[in-house]
Design a protein around this motif. Structure first.
Motif, PDB file in Angstrom:
ATOM      1  N   TYR A 109     -10.952  -8.073  -9.857  1.00 26.75           N
ATOM      2  CA  TYR A 109     -10.019  -7.231  -9.110  1.00 26.75           C
ATOM      3  C   TYR A 109     -10.578  -5.814  -9.070  1.00 26.75           C
ATOM      4  CZ  TYR A 109      -6.937 -11.115 -10.228  1.00 26.75           C
ATOM      5  OH  TYR A 109      -6.404 -12.364 -10.371  1.00 26.75           O
ATOM      6  N   SER A 110     -10.308  -5.114  -7.973  1.00 28.72           N
ATOM      7  CA  SER A 110     -10.741  -3.721  -7.822  1.00 28.72           C
ATOM      8  C   SER A 110      -9.576  -2.891  -7.325  1.00 28.72           C
ATOM      9  CB  SER A 110     -11.875  -3.612  -6.797  1.00 28.72           C
ATOM     10  OG  SER A 110     -12.987  -4.340  -7.206  1.00 28.72           O
ATOM     11  N   GLY A 111      -9.621  -1.614  -7.630  1.00 27.03           N
ATOM     12  CA  GLY A 111      -8.581  -0.714  -7.150  1.00 27.03           C
ATOM     13  C   GLY A 111      -8.587   0.594  -7.904  1.00 27.03           C
ATOM     14  N   ASP A 144      -2.543  -7.694  -1.017  1.00 28.95           N
ATOM     15  CA  ASP A 144      -1.882  -8.680  -0.163  1.00 28.95           C
ATOM     16  C   ASP A 144      -2.555 -10.049  -0.181  1.00 28.95           C
ATOM     17  OD1 ASP A 144      -4.128  -7.687   1.072  1.00 28.95           O
ATOM     18  OD2 ASP A 144      -3.170  -7.266   2.987  1.00 28.95           O
ATOM     19  N   ALA A 145      -3.531 -10.238  -1.058  1.00 29.26           N
ATOM     20  CA  ALA A 145      -4.213 -11.525  -1.174  1.00 29.26           C
ATOM     21  C   ALA A 145      -3.436 -12.452  -2.109  1.00 29.26           C
ATOM     22  CB  ALA A 145      -5.624 -11.304  -1.726  1.00 29.26           C
ATOM     23  N   ILE A 190      -6.928  -3.119  -4.413  1.00 28.68           N
ATOM     24  CA  ILE A 190      -7.419  -2.959  -3.048  1.00 28.68           C
ATOM     25  C   ILE A 190      -7.001  -4.162  -2.196  1.00 28.68           C
ATOM     26  CG2 ILE A 190      -9.698  -3.981  -3.474  1.00 28.68           C
ATOM     27  CD1 ILE A 190      -9.101  -0.909  -1.298  1.00 28.68           C
ATOM     28  N   ASN A 191      -6.871  -5.328  -2.815  1.00 29.81           N
ATOM     29  CA  ASN A 191      -6.484  -6.538  -2.081  1.00 29.81           C
ATOM     30  C   ASN A 191      -5.093  -7.004  -2.525  1.00 29.81           C
ATOM     31  OD1 ASN A 191      -7.390  -7.276  -4.646  1.00 29.81           O
ATOM     32  ND2 ASN A 191      -8.031  -9.295  -3.961  1.00 29.81           N
ATOM     33  N   TRP A 218       0.848  -1.195   0.000  1.00 24.58           N
ATOM     34  CA  TRP A 218       0.000   0.000   0.000  1.00 24.58           C
ATOM     35  C   TRP A 218       0.883   1.245   0.000  1.00 24.58           C
ATOM     36  CZ3 TRP A 218      -4.671   1.081  -1.251  1.00 24.58           C
ATOM     37  CH2 TRP A 218      -5.278   2.250  -0.805  1.00 24.58           C
TER      38      TRP A 218
END
Length: 157
Positions: free
Chosen positions: A119-121, A147-148, A144-145, A41
């Motif tokens: 995926y989103s961001g 670290d997944a 947004i994820n 991030w």
């Protein structure tokens, strides 16, 4: 630089991806352009810190050639994608340094066979003008994820 020109460029860029016009998409990149997907991030350094992706024009060209190739068996059936964007927010019109900056919220869907990934961001574009045309100097994708655990992204967000 007019803001609508930047917004239209971003919408045209994702249309090229969604329509699988890989060469057209690649031609939007500046010779020194980079495609970056940070691993942290608010990550600031793509060189000294690990990234999910940090690709120059050469690596992007290799990926485009692979996607367009008839003997790319990992792409049988072919992957498809869809970008859903909010209207890009213009952060800079290039005053002073010549780099126009925009940030866009997105939802990206990629599918191949019966597999569906979402995926989103946010996408940040740094654009420069070259011979009257806008070119991508940096395309940064902040998931947004981030670290997944991820499967294989086959295409481009």
């Amino acid at each position: 630089m007019k803001p609508d020109r930047i917004v239209d460029f971003i919408y045209d860029e994702v249309a090229a991806l969604d329509e699988m016009r890989w060469e057209d998409w690649l031609s939007l990149f500046h010779e020194e352009g980079r495609y970056w997907m940070p691993l942290e991030w608010k990550q600031q350094d793509p060189i000294m810190q690990p990234s999910l992706m940090y690709e120059d024009r050469l690596l992007l060209t290799v990926r485009v050639e692979r996607l367009a190739g008839e003997r790319t068996f990992s792409q049988k059936p072919k992957s498809r994608c869809h970008h859903l964007l909010e209207r890009p927010r213009i952060l800079s019109l290039g005053e002073g340094d010549g780099v126009c900056k925009a940030r866009t919220s997105f939802v990206y869907t990629e599918t191949r066979g019966d597999q569906l990934e979402r995926y989103s961001g946010w996408v940040s574009h740094h654009l420069v003008e070259e011979n009257g045309a806008l070119r991508i100097k940096l395309k940064r994708i902040d998931l947004i994820n981030f670290d997944a655990p991820f499967g294989n992204l086959q295409l481009f967000i």
